[in-house]
Motif scaffolding. Structure first.
Motif, mmCIF file in Angstrom:
data_model
loop_
_atom_site.group_PDB
_atom_site.id
_atom_site.type_symbol
_atom_site.label_atom_id
_atom_site.label_comp_id
_atom_site.label_asym_id
_atom_site.label_seq_id
_atom_site.Cartn_x
_atom_site.Cartn_y
_atom_site.Cartn_z
ATOM 1 N N PRO A 238 0.900 -1.202 0.079
ATOM 2 C CA PRO A 238 0.154 -0.065 0.023
ATOM 3 C C PRO A 238 0.691 1.440 0.009
ATOM 4 O O PRO A 238 2.045 1.193 0.245
ATOM 5 N N TYR A 239 0.032 2.402 -0.416
ATOM 6 C CA TYR A 239 0.788 3.646 -0.719
ATOM 7 C C TYR A 239 1.637 4.008 0.739
ATOM 8 O O TYR A 239 3.105 4.328 0.376
ATOM 9 N N PHE A 261 -0.280 5.137 -7.855
ATOM 10 C CA PHE A 261 -1.491 4.594 -6.981
ATOM 11 C C PHE A 261 -2.760 5.211 -7.456
ATOM 12 O O PHE A 261 -2.611 6.476 -8.053
ATOM 13 N N ASP A 265 -6.528 2.545 -3.354
ATOM 14 C CA ASP A 265 -5.767 2.687 -2.055
ATOM 15 C C ASP A 265 -6.277 3.673 -1.453
ATOM 16 O O ASP A 265 -6.218 4.735 -1.516
#
Length: 278
Positions: A238-239, A261, A265
């Motif tokens: 994830p970011y 992204f 997300d």
């Protein structure tokens, strides 16, 4: 021992001062800005409820650390705020107070607040007496998270002096205790075991990658780069984790991969303004 509620007396002193000076200030905020100066005057002003002594000087007449620490405990047990002046007096005694504080720390029947305060004061007087105890807590997990975290902060303050004992204990530690020791040891690059343990935790705990990446970055061991690069390139990263991993890669002299992204997300969407469709 007299349990004097200094906070209550200051509240009355402040209230009287505000009433006397209400026409001197244009706003309440201006009066609040003066509160620290009013408190200093309170400490320096002889008070009839202290038989003419100034609050700031009251505890200076006592020098027995056992008595002062017991006094501190009594304040806590009675639910009366422990006066800052009492805590300051204990701290002023320095290492002369460490045995009394350590005894309180070992008292498992004492309230957590008392033991937490003992840890904080031992840290303030720069005592290394509880070092082995603090490390044991990280290894065994026998103490509460609050106590263990406070002790870990003290190990960090002890600096290089605590490194040999922490390195020796590291293989026996597990879970949050191991991570805690590594969080401190990562500040002192050059130990292969620290890198090895951090890399293992990073690989085994996807949910902790952000913080572990930060530890790997400051540990300054380039052996971690392939592991970090692999995680940075993983589409499932994830970011927010990616940002910390990227920072660690750059700290170690590597070039982080580019990633894109989008609103899928949730953290990225929240940061950059996407709204969920109804």
């Amino acid at each position: 021992m007299r349990l004097i509620d200094f906070d209550q007396h200051f509240s009355q002193y402040l209230s009287d001062w505000m009433e006397e000076n209400q026409d001197t200030f244009d706003t309440h905020d201006q009066m609040e800005e003066e509160a620290p100066a009013v408190y200093e005057r309170f400490l320096a002003t002889p008070a009839p409820w202290l038989d003419g002594q100034a609050p700031g000087e009251y505890f200076q007449q006592f020098s027995d650390p056992e008595e002062l620490v017991a006094w501190m405990e009594e304040y806590l047990s009675e639910g009366v705020h422990v006066p800052d002046m009492l805590l300051n007096r204990v701290a002023e005694l320095g290492l002369a107070a460490q045995d009394a504080l350590y005894h309180l720390l070992l008292n498992l029947d004492a309230p957590m607040e008392s033991r937490m305060l003992a840890i904080s004061l031992l840290r303030e007087i720069e005592s290394d007496k509880p070092m082995d105890l603090y490390i044991r807590w990280q290894v065994t997990g026998e103490e509460s998270p609050e106590i263990s975290d406070n002790a870990l902060e003290s190990l960090e303050e002890m600096g290089e002096e605590a490194i040999p004992a922490m390195l020796e204990a590291l293989p026996e530690a597990t879970g949050s205790g191991k991570e805690g020791l590594l969080s401190v040891l990562s500040r002192y690059p050059g130990y292969d075991i620290v890198t090895d343990e951090l890399m293992e935790l990073f690989a085994q705990n996807p949910g902790r990658r952000a913080i572990l990446a930060a530890y790997l970055g400051r540990n300054m061991d380039a052996r971690a780069l392939p592991l970090l690069m692999e995680a940075a390139e993983d589409d499932n990263t994830p970011y927010l984790d990616f940002i910390e991993i990227r920072n660690a890669i750059e700290e170690l002299g590597g070039d982080a991969p580019e990633r894109e992204f989008n609103e899928e997300d949730s953290a990225y969407a929240a940061l950059f303004g996407w709204e969920e469709e109804e």
